[in-house]
Design a protein around this motif. Sequence first.
Motif, mmCIF file in Angstrom:
data_model
loop_
_atom_site.group_PDB
_atom_site.id
_atom_site.type_symbol
_atom_site.label_atom_id
_atom_site.label_comp_id
_atom_site.label_asym_id
_atom_site.label_seq_id
_atom_site.Cartn_x
_atom_site.Cartn_y
_atom_site.Cartn_z
ATOM 1 N N LEU A 38 0.826 -1.199 0.000
ATOM 2 C CA LEU A 38 0.000 0.000 0.000
ATOM 3 C C LEU A 38 0.863 1.253 0.000
ATOM 4 C CD1 LEU A 38 -2.748 -0.926 2.640
ATOM 5 C CD2 LEU A 38 -3.097 -0.619 0.185
ATOM 6 N N PRO A 39 0.328 2.373 -0.508
ATOM 7 C CA PRO A 39 1.076 3.638 -0.423
ATOM 8 C C PRO A 39 1.409 3.963 1.025
ATOM 9 C CG PRO A 39 -0.795 3.851 -1.910
ATOM 10 C CD PRO A 39 -0.928 2.514 -1.249
ATOM 11 N N PRO A 40 2.516 4.637 1.257
ATOM 12 C CA PRO A 40 2.937 4.932 2.635
ATOM 13 C C PRO A 40 1.872 5.638 3.463
ATOM 14 C CG PRO A 40 4.713 5.421 1.102
ATOM 15 C CD PRO A 40 3.511 5.095 0.272
ATOM 16 N N ASP A 41 1.139 6.553 2.850
ATOM 17 C CA ASP A 41 0.107 7.272 3.599
ATOM 18 C C ASP A 41 -0.964 6.327 4.112
ATOM 19 O OD1 ASP A 41 1.460 9.595 3.112
ATOM 20 O OD2 ASP A 41 0.180 10.227 1.441
ATOM 21 N N TRP A 42 -1.402 5.414 3.259
ATOM 22 C CA TRP A 42 -2.416 4.443 3.681
ATOM 23 C C TRP A 42 -1.856 3.494 4.731
ATOM 24 C CZ3 TRP A 42 -7.466 4.542 2.956
ATOM 25 C CH2 TRP A 42 -7.984 5.318 1.918
ATOM 26 N N SER A 43 -0.636 3.073 4.541
ATOM 27 C CA SER A 43 -0.017 2.175 5.519
ATOM 28 C C SER A 43 0.108 2.848 6.884
ATOM 29 C CB SER A 43 1.367 1.754 5.011
ATOM 30 O OG SER A 43 1.988 0.869 5.918
ATOM 31 N N ASP A 44 0.507 4.128 6.886
ATOM 32 C CA ASP A 44 0.613 4.855 8.152
ATOM 33 C C ASP A 44 -0.754 5.027 8.799
ATOM 34 O OD1 ASP A 44 3.302 5.040 7.721
ATOM 35 O OD2 ASP A 44 3.241 7.087 6.929
ATOM 36 N N LEU A 45 -1.770 5.278 7.975
ATOM 37 C CA LEU A 45 -3.117 5.435 8.512
ATOM 38 C C LEU A 45 -3.607 4.153 9.172
ATOM 39 C CD1 LEU A 45 -5.764 7.012 8.867
ATOM 40 C CD2 LEU A 45 -6.421 6.261 6.553
ATOM 41 N N LEU A 46 -3.405 3.031 8.498
ATOM 42 C CA LEU A 46 -3.838 1.757 9.067
ATOM 43 C C LEU A 46 -3.076 1.439 10.346
ATOM 44 C CD1 LEU A 46 -4.143 -0.397 5.822
ATOM 45 C CD2 LEU A 46 -5.999 0.575 7.170
ATOM 46 N N PHE A 47 -1.789 1.736 10.363
ATOM 47 C CA PHE A 47 -1.002 1.508 11.574
ATOM 48 C C PHE A 47 -1.511 2.377 12.718
ATOM 49 C CE2 PHE A 47 2.596 2.609 14.343
ATOM 50 C CZ PHE A 47 2.938 1.344 14.790
ATOM 51 N N THR A 48 -1.844 3.618 12.419
ATOM 52 C CA THR A 48 -2.371 4.519 13.447
ATOM 53 C C THR A 48 -3.688 4.004 14.001
ATOM 54 O OG1 THR A 48 -1.302 6.420 12.381
ATOM 55 C CG2 THR A 48 -3.095 6.887 13.929
ATOM 56 N N ILE A 49 -4.557 3.518 13.115
ATOM 57 C CA ILE A 49 -5.845 2.978 13.570
ATOM 58 C C ILE A 49 -5.618 1.765 14.463
ATOM 59 C CG2 ILE A 49 -7.973 1.857 12.813
ATOM 60 C CD1 ILE A 49 -7.889 3.591 10.312
ATOM 61 N N THR A 50 -4.660 0.922 14.093
ATOM 62 C CA THR A 50 -4.353 -0.252 14.912
ATOM 63 C C THR A 50 -3.894 0.160 16.301
ATOM 64 O OG1 THR A 50 -3.719 -1.493 12.930
ATOM 65 C CG2 THR A 50 -2.977 -2.346 15.046
ATOM 66 N N VAL A 51 -3.021 1.158 16.368
ATOM 67 C CA VAL A 51 -2.520 1.625 17.662
ATOM 68 C C VAL A 51 -3.642 2.253 18.475
ATOM 69 C CG1 VAL A 51 -0.960 3.252 18.792
ATOM 70 C CG2 VAL A 51 -0.173 1.945 16.812
ATOM 71 N N VAL A 52 -4.521 3.013 17.828
ATOM 72 C CA VAL A 52 -5.627 3.660 18.542
ATOM 73 C C VAL A 52 -6.566 2.615 19.135
ATOM 74 C CG1 VAL A 52 -7.693 5.087 18.230
ATOM 75 C CG2 VAL A 52 -5.517 5.820 17.257
ATOM 76 N N THR A 53 -6.871 1.569 18.368
ATOM 77 C CA THR A 53 -7.760 0.525 18.895
ATOM 78 C C THR A 53 -7.112 -0.175 20.087
ATOM 79 O OG1 THR A 53 -6.897 -1.056 17.262
ATOM 80 C CG2 THR A 53 -8.903 0.138 16.684
ATOM 81 N N TRP A 54 -5.802 -0.385 20.012
ATOM 82 C CA TRP A 54 -5.111 -0.962 21.168
ATOM 83 C C TRP A 54 -5.204 -0.028 22.365
ATOM 84 C CZ3 TRP A 54 -0.574 0.748 23.744
ATOM 85 C CH2 TRP A 54 -0.101 -0.144 24.715
ATOM 86 N N GLY A 55 -5.061 1.282 22.126
ATOM 87 C CA GLY A 55 -5.186 2.248 23.207
ATOM 88 C C GLY A 55 -6.572 2.225 23.840
ATOM 89 N N ILE A 56 -7.592 1.991 23.041
ATOM 90 C CA ILE A 56 -8.956 1.905 23.574
ATOM 91 C C ILE A 56 -9.062 0.750 24.561
ATOM 92 C CG2 ILE A 56 -11.352 1.386 22.957
ATOM 93 C CD1 ILE A 56 -10.895 2.929 20.367
ATOM 94 N N PHE A 57 -8.469 -0.384 24.217
ATOM 95 C CA PHE A 57 -8.500 -1.534 25.115
ATOM 96 C C PHE A 57 -7.736 -1.253 26.399
ATOM 97 C CE2 PHE A 57 -9.813 -3.751 21.304
ATOM 98 C CZ PHE A 57 -10.669 -4.715 21.794
ATOM 99 N N VAL A 58 -6.606 -0.582 26.281
ATOM 100 C CA VAL A 58 -5.812 -0.263 27.469
ATOM 101 C C VAL A 58 -6.597 0.657 28.397
ATOM 102 C CG1 VAL A 58 -3.730 0.880 28.306
ATOM 103 C CG2 VAL A 58 -3.615 -0.618 26.306
ATOM 104 N N VAL A 59 -7.191 1.721 27.837
ATOM 105 C CA VAL A 59 -7.956 2.670 28.653
ATOM 106 C C VAL A 59 -9.140 1.978 29.315
ATOM 107 C CG1 VAL A 59 -9.408 4.734 28.559
ATOM 108 C CG2 VAL A 59 -7.230 4.683 27.335
#
Length: 222
Positions: A38-59
């Motif tokens: 995937l283009p870098p922008d899309w890859s970074d976006l998906l990675f960010t979403i993955t990290v955010v969802t993990w943060g939701i579980f932590v909180v």
Amino acid sequence: MDDERRLHEWERRGSVPLSIASLVFLVTYAVRVLAPDLPPDWSDLLFTITVVTWGIFVVDYLVRVAVAPHRWSYVRRRWLDLVVVILPLLRPLRLLQLYGKIQNRHKQPRLSLEARVMAYAGLSALLLGFAASLQVYADEHDAPGGQIRTYGESVWWLCSTITTTGYGDLVPVTARGRVIAVGVMFLGVVLIGAVVGSFSAWLTQSFRRADERQGAGGPPEG
């Protein structure tokens, strides 16, 4: 009592959002693994979403521990929640809570106990198996000496392992792949035992009811 009420209310309100976060995590992770170009922008976006969802579980977990009346007792009793936060592969299990809420919308569950056990076991195998196949493919497809080079081969390996068939034609060679393989083996034994046991109990109960009706002079089941 107030703390218990707040904890119950938080868990009730967070059940659906956490299930949605689990689904989002699974989808974004699958796209990142299966579409690495995937283009870098899309890859970074998906990675960010993955990290955010993990943060939701932590909180969510930290809030529940903070609100619980007896924190350490709550941590010991709900140890699986902590494992789900730490291990991403188990995060899709949260989707089972959403399935449970759908089943329990009425006062009486829509399915019998045996059917619910089989349904939960089947969904658990599907969700965890999909996550495991993604991780094994990500670890193995470019590993030196690896045998699992395509996602299709990863799915084939998963099916032969989780059903305890174990053909041995494809095996993981990385350390994490082998750890996942051990988990899939145990998962297969547990789930197959649950499904077979529940199905046997359902058959026994059905035959017993038929015998009771016949003994009472009623018509046999068709």
